[in-house]
Enzyme design. Structure first.
Site, PDB file in Angstrom:
ATOM      1  N   PRO A   2       0.841  -1.307  -0.228  1.00  0.00           N
ATOM      2  CA  PRO A   2       0.093   0.174  -0.049  1.00  0.00           C
ATOM      3  C   PRO A   2       0.902   1.127  -0.052  1.00  0.00           C
ATOM      4  O   PRO A   2       1.738   1.274   0.720  1.00  0.00           O
ATOM      5  CB  PRO A   2      -0.984  -0.008   1.261  1.00  0.00           C
ATOM      6  CG  PRO A   2      -0.683  -1.465   1.851  1.00  0.00           C
ATOM      7  CD  PRO A   2       0.652  -1.973   1.250  1.00  0.00           C
ATOM      8  N   GLU A   3       0.623   2.203  -0.815  1.00  0.00           N
ATOM      9  CA  GLU A   3       1.034   3.468  -0.725  1.00  0.00           C
ATOM     10  C   GLU A   3       0.612   4.518  -0.298  1.00  0.00           C
ATOM     11  O   GLU A   3      -0.616   4.436   0.443  1.00  0.00           O
ATOM     12  CB  GLU A   3       1.529   4.169  -2.301  1.00  0.00           C
ATOM     13  CG  GLU A   3       2.383   3.003  -3.288  1.00  0.00           C
ATOM     14  CD  GLU A   3       2.880   3.286  -4.322  1.00  0.00           C
ATOM     15  OE1 GLU A   3       2.952   4.404  -4.643  1.00  0.00           O
ATOM     16  OE2 GLU A   3       2.922   2.427  -5.393  1.00  0.00           O
ATOM     17  N   LYS A  55       2.767   6.504   5.131  1.00  0.00           N
ATOM     18  CA  LYS A  55       1.917   5.118   5.129  1.00  0.00           C
ATOM     19  C   LYS A  55       1.707   4.798   6.559  1.00  0.00           C
ATOM     20  O   LYS A  55       1.157   3.621   6.673  1.00  0.00           O
ATOM     21  CB  LYS A  55       3.141   4.276   4.359  1.00  0.00           C
ATOM     22  CG  LYS A  55       3.451   4.462   3.033  1.00  0.00           C
ATOM     23  CD  LYS A  55       4.416   3.528   2.440  1.00  0.00           C
ATOM     24  CE  LYS A  55       4.980   4.094   1.395  1.00  0.00           C
ATOM     25  NZ  LYS A  55       6.048   2.925   0.862  1.00  0.00           N
ATOM     26  N   ARG A 262      13.098  -3.781  -5.307  1.00  0.00           N
ATOM     27  CA  ARG A 262      12.004  -2.954  -5.882  1.00  0.00           C
ATOM     28  C   ARG A 262      12.004  -2.669  -7.527  1.00  0.00           C
ATOM     29  O   ARG A 262      12.969  -2.426  -7.925  1.00  0.00           O
ATOM     30  CB  ARG A 262      11.907  -1.897  -4.923  1.00  0.00           C
ATOM     31  CG  ARG A 262      11.491  -2.181  -3.627  1.00  0.00           C
ATOM     32  CD  ARG A 262      11.189  -0.832  -2.681  1.00  0.00           C
ATOM     33  NE  ARG A 262      12.567  -0.353  -2.417  1.00  0.00           N
ATOM     34  CZ  ARG A 262      12.544   0.509  -1.195  1.00  0.00           C
ATOM     35  NH1 ARG A 262      11.314   0.574  -0.441  1.00  0.00           N
ATOM     36  NH2 ARG A 262      13.738   1.266  -1.043  1.00  0.00           N
TER      37      ARG A 262
END
Ligand SMILES: [Zn+2]
Length: 272
Positions: A2-3, A55, A262
């Site tokens: 989740p960003e 976040k 990533r």
């Protein structure tokens, strides 16, 4: 993962459902939370507000208690009507906060702790966060200062660093660099000030696009950066490796970097 936009929307939804209501039910599988609940019960407290910081999610209760959670890779918060069937297995439940009207359930949330206001003010991880792209007041000069401290790092790493700018995750990172026409592997020191400013502007705009809830596409909500309502055309580069660039037709490239591999996606021509 989740960003910041996802957490912002989740916090806003939880705030709408819970704020001002009295907690009727509290459960958790985390002993650190239930210990506090036994000492000074959560039931009976009023949910004052739910907000996000980058976040991180903060749920404030009356009586100087704040529930801090972080979703990491797989965590999520759901909202149900009392008695409604959960859309995730009950063994994934970590926290339940019920009021007369709604039940909020945290599934697989790996980070959860109760803090007082004083503890929050001393919380090193939260206090180290850079300016929040989703916040109403955004301190651009502070972001410039924090970028200048990381001159020797590639911009794709720096954009993900929550201590520089909070809220950006992998998808928005690749998308913002594409829209600003910056090669992801450029070192910060090699990017001139007007270009860095443009990148901050673009990041703010993409974040806003993803936290306003005016436009919902037919396929349901999903992160988008192109402005297109076509669900297959929501993003410029992320997840589009090998597909033609929406601007120039060149195949999009992608590379996994860093210890946690990533993904970075970019157009080799538009972001030369
Ligand atoms: Zn291109």
């Amino acid at each position: 993962m989740p960003e910041g936009d996802t957490i912002f929307r989740a916090a806003r939804t939880l705030n709408r459902a819970l704020a001002g209501r009295t907690v009727a039910r509290f459960e958790s599988v985390y002993p650190a939370l239930t210990r506090i609940d036994h000492q000074a019960p959560i039931a009976g407290r009023v949910v004052e507000a739910v907000s996000s910081r980058g976040k991180h999610m903060l749920m404030a209760f009356s009586g100087d208690l704040i529930l801090h959670t972080h979703m990491r890779m797989h965590g999520s918060w759901h909202i149900y009507r009392p008695g409604e069937r959960w859309r995730a297995p009950s063994h994934d439940m970590r926290i339940v906060i019920g009021t007369d009207a709604y039940v909020a359930v945290a599934f697989n949330v790996p980070v959860a702790e109760f803090l007082t206001r004083a503890e929050l003010a001393r919380h090193t991880q939260i206090q180290a966060l850079g300016p929040d792209l989703a916040a109403a007041s955004f301190d651009r000069d502070e972001v410039r200062r924090r970028l200048a401290d990381r001159r020797d790092e590639p911009i794709h790493d720096v954009l993900l660093n929550q201590q520089v700018l909070s809220g950006i995750g992998n998808v928005l990172k690749s998308e913002a660099l594409f829209v600003a026409r910056i090669n992801p592997f450029t070192l910060v020191r090699d990017i001139d000030d007007p270009t860095l400013d443009r990148l901050i502007d673009v990041s703010l705009r993409l974040m806003k696009m993803n936290i306003t809830d005016t436009v919902i596409s037919p396929a349901g909500p999903g992160r988008r950066t192109t402005g297109s309502l076509d669900p297959t055309a929501r993003l410029f580069v992320y997840g589009r490796s090998g597909k033609p660039c929406r601007s120039c037709g060149t195949p999009i490239e992608s590379r996994k970097t860093g210890v946690d591999a990533r993904l970075t996606c970019w157009c080799p021509k538009c972001q030369a």
